[in-house]
Scaffold this motif. Structure first.
Motif, mmCIF file in Angstrom:
data_model
loop_
_atom_site.group_PDB
_atom_site.id
_atom_site.type_symbol
_atom_site.label_atom_id
_atom_site.label_comp_id
_atom_site.label_asym_id
_atom_site.label_seq_id
_atom_site.Cartn_x
_atom_site.Cartn_y
_atom_site.Cartn_z
ATOM 1 N N PHE A 63 13.209 49.554 -20.805
ATOM 2 C CA PHE A 63 13.951 50.501 -19.921
ATOM 3 C C PHE A 63 13.188 51.069 -18.868
ATOM 4 C CE2 PHE A 63 15.869 50.592 -24.063
ATOM 5 C CZ PHE A 63 17.169 50.930 -23.774
ATOM 6 N N GLU A 64 13.504 51.024 -17.385
ATOM 7 C CA GLU A 64 12.645 51.396 -16.291
ATOM 8 C C GLU A 64 13.185 52.688 -15.679
ATOM 9 O OE1 GLU A 64 12.374 47.914 -14.146
ATOM 10 O OE2 GLU A 64 10.301 47.500 -15.018
ATOM 11 N N ALA A 65 12.413 53.357 -15.134
ATOM 12 C CA ALA A 65 13.352 54.753 -14.340
ATOM 13 C C ALA A 65 12.185 55.205 -13.354
ATOM 14 C CB ALA A 65 13.356 55.740 -15.405
ATOM 15 N N ASP A 66 12.809 56.038 -12.331
ATOM 16 C CA ASP A 66 11.741 56.552 -11.405
ATOM 17 C C ASP A 66 10.835 57.590 -11.806
ATOM 18 O OD1 ASP A 66 12.880 54.860 -9.645
ATOM 19 O OD2 ASP A 66 14.637 56.597 -9.026
ATOM 20 N N LEU A 67 11.238 58.291 -12.887
ATOM 21 C CA LEU A 67 10.786 59.344 -13.642
ATOM 22 C C LEU A 67 10.765 59.232 -15.047
ATOM 23 C CD1 LEU A 67 9.038 61.845 -13.188
ATOM 24 C CD2 LEU A 67 11.378 63.146 -12.784
ATOM 25 N N VAL A 68 9.740 59.442 -16.059
ATOM 26 C CA VAL A 68 9.665 59.344 -17.362
ATOM 27 C C VAL A 68 9.085 60.752 -18.074
ATOM 28 C CG1 VAL A 68 9.063 57.966 -19.500
ATOM 29 C CG2 VAL A 68 9.520 56.935 -17.278
#
Ligand SMILES: Cc1cc2nc3c(=O)[nH]c(=O)nc-3n(C[C@H](O)[C@H](O)[C@H](O)COP(=O)(O)OP(=O)(O)OC[C@H]3O[C@@H](n4cnc5c(N)ncnc54)[C@H](O)[C@@H]3O)c2cc1C
Length: 384
Positions: free
Chosen positions: A225-230
């Motif tokens: 899962f990728e995201a701009d903010l984790v």
């Protein structure tokens, strides 16, 4: 008659809500001597609950969470980290080399977030500085991934979603179920889904990806899962390492007696405290109301000794997320039976009660105004 001698000097280690409450409680218990507070943070005492709510959403300024001033008769040392306690010489050792002598010491060092990596880019939410950093990054983030679907992770998800980001929350277990039981957890998960938040279960946990920035997670099943903010919200650890060698702390926290004392001259209060549960297992109950209650009891016990009243646990917690304002008294035991005392969960306005073998163990108000005292009564705590 007890042979307790009231302390002339009291040192409080940890300047958050338990520490700040203890200052007033010491004076109320008759302590006229010196009070010194040492605390690691650069801020004076502040309230953490709004950090994941109004502060993260940007509707309240960071300064609004500061607690009322503690008075000029207190020596307050900010950015001062305690690194050791000499219980024989009665001295607190600070990181800058200073030693602070005490007659009595109150340990209120709270918790810190458990981290999934040693990468300094991993974002968590515990301090006011964490909240400011997160609030500043959210507007530019199209997507936010939160690891941990407990109270905190879901509050962050709710606040961040209101700001417009696409939000995913990933947990090993069904979100909120351990904290709320299946029925209430399901209602809130449904509300989260209706607001467009994606909830994913990943048994076996996740591994963070990225180096300069955390860019996503890989699950134990290999899904990325990728995201701009984790953001990690995977529980906390008690701040007890500085007590190493004293025998005062366990991995679960600081165990205290019925008056929050570890010894007659050492007390502990707040999130760092671990108490035996019904099965005799040491457990922390890291909630705001407990920190207040324990700080009052601990301070009185240091000043008045055995004459001071015992601590009566009154578990109480609140959370705000996805249109649900939930206040809970008591503890929702696994397998407890839920009934709607008034209103209905489906209507999102209700008074709820949980029972075990016909005996009330917990109660909750959902989007309802109710006196905390009444909620405790409904939770089976009797008249308080
Ligand atoms: C984002 C967030 C939202 C929350 N929301 C809710 C809520 O809605 N309802 C609720 O009931 N509870 C909530 N809580 C929990 C509540 O804030 C805590 O129970 C409360 O802050 C505990 O206070 P404390 O004084 O025991 O410890 P803490 O607040 O953890 O403070 C301990 C202080 O001691 C300092 N310290 C630690 N080690 C040292 C050392 N060696 N030397 C010097 N200083 C040290 C720390 O820096 C810290 O400032 C929330 C917590 C967070 C983080």
């Amino acid at each position: 008659m007890s042979d307790h001698t009231a302390p002339r000097s009291v040192v409080i280690v940890g300047g958050s809500v338990a520490g700040a409450t203890a200052i007033d409680a010491l004076r109320q218990a008759g302590h006229e001597g010196s009070i010194t507070v040492v605390t690691e943070e650069r801020w004076p005492p502040y309230a953490r609950p709004p950090l994941s709510k109004a502060v993260l959403k940007g509707v309240e300024a960071p300064e609004s969470v500061l607690l009322p001033h503690y008075g000029s008769d207190v020596t307050f040392r900010q950015e001062a980290r305690a690194i050791g306690l000499d219980i024989d010489r009665r001295v607190v050792h600070l990181a800058d080399g200073d030693e602070i002598p005490y007659d009595a010491v109150l340990l209120a060092t709270g918790e810190r977030p458990r981290r999934l990596s040693t990468n300094p880019a991993e974002m968590v939410l515990r301090t006011l500085d964490d909240a400011i950093a997160l609030r500043d990054r959210v507007p530019a983030a199209g997507s936010v991934l939160i690891v941990g679907g407990g109270f905190l992770g879901m509050e962050i998800a709710s606040s961040v979603r209101e700001l417009g980001a696409a939000v995913t929350v990933i947990d090993q277990e069904p979100h909120l179920e351990r904290q709320f039981g299946p029925d209430l957890a399901l209602r809130i998960r449904t509300a989260a889904g209706e607001r467009g938040v994606e909830l994913r279960c990943s048994p076996g946990g996740v591994e963070l990806l990225g180096s300069e920035q955390i860019t996503g997670v890989r699950t134990a099943q290999g899904t990325v899962f990728e995201a701009d903010l984790v953001v990690s919200a995977v529980g906390c650890l008690p701040n007890v390492e500085w007590l190493e060698g004293t025998g005062l702390a366990t991995a679960a926290g600081i165990a205290v007696d019925s008056r929050c004392l570890v010894r007659p001259d050492i007390a502990a209060a707040g999130d760092v405290v671990a108490r035996g549960d019904a099965q005799g297992k040491l457990r922390r109950t890291p909630h705001w109301a407990n920190a207040l209650d324990q700080a009052r009891v601990a301070a009185a016990a240091l000043v008045r000794g055995p004459e001071a009243p015992a601590y009566r646990p009154r578990p109480y917690f609140w959370t705000e997320q996805f249109g649900f304002e939930v206040k809970i008294a008591g503890e929702i035991a696994t397998g407890a039976r839920l009934s709607e005392v008034d209103g209905g969960l489906l209507d999102r306005e209700a008074l709820l009660q949980w029972t075990v073998n016909g005996r009330a163990v917990a109660a909750a108000s959902i989007n309802r105004r109710i006196a905390v005292r009444k909620l405790h009564q409904l939770a089976g705590a009797g008249l308080i």
